[in-house]
Design an enzyme around this catalytic site. Structure first.
Site: not given
Length: 189
Positions: A9, A11, A148, A153
């Site tokens: 994951d 961001e 997030h 995540d």
């Protein structure tokens, strides 16, 4: 469930791969249905994080000051991922970002077999009106304290994927990579 896969994951500062940068990267290795290792790093994007991203992720400029740049984190991340199957929620977007950096810093494409839990949930959980990671985690009763942040995540996505695998196996007898990919893409078993 017996195989090994890595859930990733990211961001980022935005959705446009050409103009946005990664600010948080996380991954978990799952072996035999158990999370056996984790990888996580904040990343200095080289510019101020947009307000909407700070509000969404909780990641501030002060948090990334002094963090490594993506070029410094990438080799360790690539070693962690290895050549295995990559899993993620809307993973194609994350792969686009990783590919951007592997092309830039390693002069190679990021080509790994992958499975998208978003695509799978849309095919398997047709009664859900939305298929965000939060919605799918809530459907399965998976606990989480925050969303997030990349490592959080990735952990949630790993649990979601294992639940989806259980559904695939118990309801349809599907458990191999190629059958899962076919279902995710076409909706046919």
């Amino acid at each position: 469930m017996d195989s090994t896969f890595v859930v990733i994951d990211l961001e980022t500062t935005g959705f446009d791969v050409k103009h946005a940068e990664v600010i948080d990267i996380g991954a978990v290795r799952v072996e035999g249905g158990i999370i056996t290792d984790t990888f996580s790093s904040l990343i200095d994007p080289g510019f101020f994080i947009p307000e909407r991203i700070k509000e969404l992720t909780g990641i501030t400029n002060a948090m990334v000051v002094g963090s490594p740049k993506m070029r410094d984190v990438l080799p360790e991340f690539m070693e962690f991922v290895g050549d295995g199957i990559v899993v993620g929620h809307h993973v194609t977007q994350d792969i686009k970002f990783i590919d951007k950096y592997t092309r830039l810093y390693m002069k190679e494409r990021f080509k790994r077999p992958y499975i998208c839990t978003l695509e799978l949930s849309r095919k398997l959980l047709t009664s859900l009106p939305k298929h965000s990671l939060k919605d799918v985690a809530d459907y399965f009763g998976i606990d989480y304290s925050r969303l997030h942040r990349a490592l959080d995540d990735a952990v949630i996505t790993a649990h979601v994927f294992m639940e989806l695998l259980n559904l695939l196996w118990s309801n349809y007898g599907i458990g191999d990579y190629f059958s899962i990919k076919k279902l995710a893409k076409t909706g046919r078993f």
